[in-house]
Design a protein around this motif. Structure first.
Motif, PDB file in Angstrom:
ATOM      1  N   ASP A 114      40.141  46.504  28.789  1.00 47.13           N
ATOM      2  CA  ASP A 114      40.721  45.624  30.225  1.00 47.13           C
ATOM      3  C   ASP A 114      40.061  44.252  30.134  1.00 47.13           C
ATOM      4  O   ASP A 114      38.810  44.018  29.840  1.00 47.13           O
ATOM      5  N   LYS A 115      41.104  43.066  29.881  1.00 47.50           N
ATOM      6  CA  LYS A 115      40.295  41.800  29.788  1.00 47.50           C
ATOM      7  C   LYS A 115      39.527  41.232  30.698  1.00 47.50           C
ATOM      8  O   LYS A 115      38.840  39.996  30.824  1.00 47.50           O
ATOM      9  N   ILE A 116      39.891  41.883  32.014  1.00 49.30           N
ATOM     10  CA  ILE A 116      38.932  40.946  33.069  1.00 49.30           C
ATOM     11  C   ILE A 116      37.790  41.660  33.434  1.00 49.30           C
ATOM     12  O   ILE A 116      36.759  40.756  33.605  1.00 49.30           O
ATOM     13  N   HIS A 150      34.850  42.229  29.037  1.00 46.66           N
ATOM     14  CA  HIS A 150      34.786  41.073  28.114  1.00 46.66           C
ATOM     15  C   HIS A 150      34.536  41.298  26.557  1.00 46.66           C
ATOM     16  O   HIS A 150      33.891  42.320  26.204  1.00 46.66           O
ATOM     17  N   SER A 153      45.853  34.998  39.776  1.00 51.38           N
ATOM     18  CA  SER A 153      44.883  36.138  38.600  1.00 51.38           C
ATOM     19  C   SER A 153      43.896  36.824  39.424  1.00 51.38           C
ATOM     20  O   SER A 153      43.303  36.409  40.442  1.00 51.38           O
ATOM     21  N   ASN A 171      40.214  38.264  39.161  1.00 45.46           N
ATOM     22  CA  ASN A 171      38.826  38.142  38.397  1.00 45.46           C
ATOM     23  C   ASN A 171      37.695  38.912  38.918  1.00 45.46           C
ATOM     24  O   ASN A 171      38.009  39.777  39.973  1.00 45.46           O
ATOM     25  N   ARG A 178      37.335  47.377  41.636  1.00 43.44           N
ATOM     26  CA  ARG A 178      37.065  47.433  40.387  1.00 43.44           C
ATOM     27  C   ARG A 178      37.577  48.953  39.683  1.00 43.44           C
ATOM     28  O   ARG A 178      38.079  48.906  38.932  1.00 43.44           O
TER      29      ARG A 178
END
Length: 354
Positions: free
Chosen positions: A9-11, A14, A123, A125, A136
């Motif tokens: 997952d890109k969020i 990292h 978006s 974050n 999360r």
């Protein structure tokens, strides 16, 4: 030759070198599942923010990789701009794109409370997830099926007859626990060096910077870490001596940057510059641009925060040359009909700033 792709997952996950590489290297290049088979590791990246070698977060991640694999040296370089095709990893991108052809991806729905929270957000974050407990975990669970589907499609692809390997990388909690090794080696407090630390916080950590200055060389396109060579090693290198033989270790030095010869047309040979002080002043981006005056270049540096692509708001005709020019402004709402402009016309360049 084998290719391993990391799906995550890109969020909340990292793409740091440590997260992606540690598990891959130990699975393929380690006999004891701890140390690397070879004491020197060379990496090549394409320079994206998650792997940009000038960032303190990436430097810390590479330091953690060196400590975990008990390496004598890490050499990480990035390809020059518009030359990412030189990176071998880029050559399998077309195969990965084929795997994603004619596929439809959609995450599972979260609870109505969380869906309502992210519905009108442009978006998502990590800061939003930190403010709302449970978001999360709910989001990562909703992305599980997507990650599984993409991984299955990648596993069906081959490069030169070898099937692609798929990895999910390390979890954030695992990285946070192992980050304590950096705290112990550098004597940096856990509050300053952790997975959520920013570049500014890492740069202001004196203990970490002292350790990097003693063992590292950093240039615009290269970052290198090496254990102490010679007499009076530091406490870490005393407890964890180099794995290379003494005769090889005595001749080990940092990878040099290209240096032009006396003619200025060709570069010196590797043997001529190896072992010398690493000097990147001959890098094209480090040289002064002779097309513009020093005053014009200083003006660009002073206004670098405003002169960004994201802050180009409009195109207006120049009153002096008649050509279309970009209008830069820190804010999105600009009434340039009634406002005043800071006009620059230096060295043939003309731009406007609000």
């Amino acid at each position: 030759m084998f290719v391993t792709t990391c799906i995550k997952d890109k969020i909340f996950q990292h793409s740091t070198p440590y997260r992606v590489l540690l598990k891959i290297l130990r699975n393929n290049y380690s006999d004891n599942d701890v140390d690397l088979n070879v004491p020197i590791l060379c990496l090549m990246t394409d320079g994206w923010p998650d792997h940009r070698l000038t960032y303190e977060t990436v430097k810390t991640s590479l330091l953690l990789l060196l400590l975990q694999l008990d390496l004598d040296m890490i050499i990480a370089i990035r390809t020059a701009p518009n030359n990412s095709w030189v990176n071998p990893a880029e050559r399998c991108m077309s195969i990965l794109n084929l795997a994603l052809q004619h596929s439809v991806l959609a995450r599972d729905e979260m609870t109505p409370e969380f869906e309502k929270m992210v519905k009108h957000s442009s978006s998502l974050n990590a800061n939003m997830a930190n403010c709302k407990p449970g978001l999360r975990e709910a989001y990562l669970e909703s992305m599980t099926q997507v990650i599984h589907t993409v991984g299955k499609r990648f596993e069906r692809m081959k490069l030169k007859g070898e099937p692609l390997e798929v990895s999910t990388g390390l979890k954030e909690s695992v990285i946070q626990r192992r980050m304590r090794i950096v705290n112990e080696v550098t004597h940096a407090p856990n509050s300053k060096v952790n997975t959520s630390a920013s570049t500014k916080e890492l740069r202001e950590c004196t203990e970490l910077q002292d350790f990097l200055q003693m063992h590292c060389i950093s240039t615009h396109y290269c970052f290198q870490i090496m254990k102490c060579v010679g007499e009076n090693p530091c406490s870490y290198c005393t407890m964890n001596p180099a794995r290379l033989p003494d005769d090889v270790l005595s001749g080990l030095s940092f990878l040099p940057c290209p240096v032009p010869d006396d003619s200025g047309v060709h570069y010196k040979t590797f043997q001529e510059v190896y072992g010398k002080t690493v000097d990147d002043s001959h890098c094209p981006s480090s040289k002064q641009n002779s097309d513009f005056s020093e005053e014009a270049q200083n003006a660009d540096k002073q206004n670098r925060d405003t002169l960004k692509t994201q802050r180009a708001r409009d195109i207006i005709p120049c009153g002096e040359c008649g050509k279309p020019r970009l209008l830069f402004s820190p804010s999105k709402t600009v009434n340039y009909h009634t406002g005043n402009f800071l006009t620059k016309n230096e060295g043939g360049r003309c731009f406007y700033m609000w």
